[in-house]
Design an enzyme around this catalytic site. Structure first.
Site, short mmCIF file in Angstrom:
data_model
loop_
_atom_site.label_atom_id
_atom_site.label_comp_id
_atom_site.label_asym_id
_atom_site.label_seq_id
_atom_site.Cartn_x
_atom_site.Cartn_y
_atom_site.Cartn_z
CB THR A 109 -7.91 -5.95 -1.59
OG1 THR A 109 -7.00 -5.58 -2.60
CG2 THR A 109 -8.46 -7.33 -1.92
NE ARG B 188 6.31 -31.78 -5.37
CZ ARG B 188 7.30 -32.48 -4.85
NH1 ARG B 188 8.31 -32.83 -5.60
NH2 ARG B 188 7.28 -32.84 -3.59
N GLY C 273 -4.25 -4.44 -4.55
CA GLY C 273 -5.26 -3.48 -4.98
C GLY C 273 -4.56 -2.19 -5.34
CG HIS C 274 -1.69 -1.71 -7.92
ND1 HIS C 274 -0.85 -2.25 -8.85
CD2 HIS C 274 -1.15 -1.98 -6.72
CE1 HIS C 274 0.16 -2.84 -8.23
NE2 HIS C 274 0.00 -2.69 -6.94
CB THR C 275 -6.47 3.11 -5.75
OG1 THR C 275 -6.86 2.06 -4.87
CG2 THR C 275 -7.63 4.04 -6.00
CD GLN D 219 0.70 -8.79 -2.37
OE1 GLN D 219 1.49 -9.49 -2.97
NE2 GLN D 219 -0.54 -8.63 -2.77
N GLY E 201 1.60 2.99 -2.65
CA GLY E 201 1.26 3.87 -3.77
C GLY E 201 1.94 3.41 -5.06
CE LYS E 202 3.10 -2.50 -4.44
NZ LYS E 202 2.74 -2.24 -3.06
NE ARG F 220 -4.02 0.57 2.94
CZ ARG F 220 -4.20 1.34 1.87
NH1 ARG F 220 -3.88 2.61 1.90
NH2 ARG F 220 -4.68 0.82 0.76
CE1 TYR G 229 4.53 16.69 -5.77
CE2 TYR G 229 2.36 17.73 -5.81
CZ TYR G 229 3.60 17.50 -6.39
OH TYR G 229 3.88 18.05 -7.62
N GLY G 230 -0.09 13.43 -3.64
CA GLY G 230 -1.54 13.45 -3.86
C GLY G 230 -1.90 12.33 -4.81
CG ASN H 272 -2.65 -10.94 -2.64
OD1 ASN H 272 -2.51 -10.78 -3.85
ND2 ASN H 272 -1.71 -11.44 -1.87
CG ASP I 256 -1.76 -1.24 1.32
OD1 ASP I 256 -2.25 -1.70 0.29
OD2 ASP I 256 -1.91 -1.76 2.44
#
Ligand code: IMP
Length: 424
Positions: free
Chosen positions: A300, A143, A40-42, A224, A15-16, A305, A409-410, A38, A13
């Site tokens: 997600t 396997r 979640g990129h906003t 992640q 900010g990737k 947080r 910054y935003g 799992n 989380d």
């Protein structure tokens, strides 16, 4: 520069998504190599908010090919929903733009069921996203897993599911007392879903091999963060994949190349969702203030947080663990609202003072050492930064030994400053 990796340097989380989206404009291929939905990129584009879980951020750029590498655990049911959402936002998704490895491990209904049952009834709660990630990786490693290509042949699917369910059936019936779908029901379900995925299935390894040979610019998009890595993270409170740059080699491939630049995305403070130790966590009103101003809710699961100060011993460690060459410092605007600013520069641990974490360190036993910093109140309207913000940045750079290449910054694409060039 031809290949660049973007990884999270904390507990995810950071900010990737936003940085991947921006750098995606400059590259030809964006690749996911680990994890699953799992993540979640906003991404905010104009007045639209797009949340991506499984589909790489490159999908937002028409010139870009998005690749889901074989290291990803793939939930075909979640994919169907996400595909529809993305299309409803006006984004075109075609087999030319999206290529999914036929060798991705499949997340089955059994995996999701088991994840939930363990979280509710198990002796240790990890605080997972409940998406079946851990159980799907377990199947793969033991396997007994299914690959996406298996979804295209119903007889094979039934055969593989029988083998897959043999041990789980005992857990469902006797340990958890839970209902579960029969092999035939699950096979029918997955076979139907497989038809939606089929047009995108590709030998992505060879696709990347060709792309790199043709000098295409390739961005590897980590999900992640390194502190959630199965080997480098705060075990057992981690996810089940290799979240750092190392995961690229096993989860997608980088034929004939090594990664030239690893960009570690770093929040200007620290957050964590789920359980597990967090040395610099703030349990007071200030922590709540940062949580509220920073909008720190999981993309997600919607969970709150946990928030705390920037932890440099952890950052120094993840920089080393993932061979990062620069970092992006995100959410600086949030810290402009606080009137006390601290940064953790060391730990007291087992009678010693250390300035860098390491694999297996017991983070519940460290005592953070803080330095109080002067607050900054920048508005970021011009290119000039205040001296206090410059000091904050320089303190970080000096400590970790690599530069801060990006300031964010935003949430908007425009709220970002590049101090360093990437993909030039
Ligand atoms: P899992 O990946 O669902 O198995 O969850 C394992 C741990 O990783 C939990 O603490 C989750 O909260 C955390 N986690 C998984 N994905 C993300 C993410 O995208 N951002 C932050 N934390 C995550």
């Amino acid at each position: 520069m031809q290949s660049l990796a973007i990884v999270g340097s904390q507990w995810g989380d950071e900010g990737k998504g936003k940085i991947t989206d921006l750098l995606g404009q400059k590259c030809d291929v964006v690749v996911r190599y680990q994890g699953g939905n799992n993540a979640g990129h906003t991404i905010i584009v104009g007045d639209k908010k797009i949340v991506l879980h499984l589909i790489p951020s490159g999908i937002l750029h028409d010139h870009c090919t998005s690749v889901v590498g074989h290291g990803v655990v793939f939930d075909p049911e979640a994919f169907q929903v996400e595909l529809e959402d993305v299309r409803n936002s006006g984004v075109e998704v075609t087999p030319d733009k999206l290529k999914i490895s036929e060798n991705c491990a499949v997340i089955t209904s059994y995996n999701k069921l088991l994840d939930g049952l363990r979280e509710n009834q198990g002796p240790v709660k990890i605080g997972t996203t409940g998406k079946g990630i851990g159980p799907a990786y377990e199947d793969k490693v033991s396997r007994k897993g299914l690959k996406l290509k298996d979804l295209l042949d119903k007889d094979l699917l039934i055969q593989k599911l029988r083998n897959n369910l043999q041990e789980k059936e005992i857990l469902f019936k006797h340990l958890y007392g839970s209902d579960f779908p029969t092999v035939e029901e699950e096979a029918e379900h997955l076979f139907k879903l497989g038809k939606n995925v089929a047009p995108y299935l590709t030998d992505t390894f060879s696709f990347l091999d060709h792309a790199l040979r043709e000098n295409k610019k390739v961005l590897y998009e980590g999900a992640q963060g390194v502190l959630l890595d199965i080997d480098y993270g705060s075990y057992p409170f981690v996810t089940s994949s290799s979240t750092g740059a190392g995961g690229i080699y096993t989860g997608a491939g980088l034929p004939g190349q090594s990664i030239q630049e690893v960009l570690g995305i770093t929040k200007a403070y620290t957050t964590r969702v789920g359980e597990g130790p967090f040395p610099t966590e703030l349990f007071d009103e200030l922590g709540e203030k940062i949580q509220t101003i920073g909008g720190e809710f999981g993309a997600t699961t919607g969970r709150k947080r946990r928030c705390g100060w920037l932890d440099l011993p952890l950052l120094k460690y993840t920089v080393k663990a993932s061979n990062m060459t620069s970092i992006a410092l995100t959410k600086l605007d949030v810290l402009c609202h606080v009137d006390t600013l601290k940064i953790c520069t060391g730990y007291k641990y087992k009678g010693q003072t250390i300035d860098c974490a390491y694999p297996g360190i017991d983070l519940s036993q460290v005592e953070p050492i803080y330095v109080e910093m002067e607050c900054f109140k920048d508005t970021f309207e011009t290119d000039n930064l205040s001296d206090t913000l410059k000091t904050y940045i320089e303190t970080i750079e000096k400590f970790i030994g690599i530069p801060v290449g990006i300031l964010a910054y935003g949430p908007e694409r425009s709220e970002i400053k590049f101090k360093k060039e990437y993909f030039n």
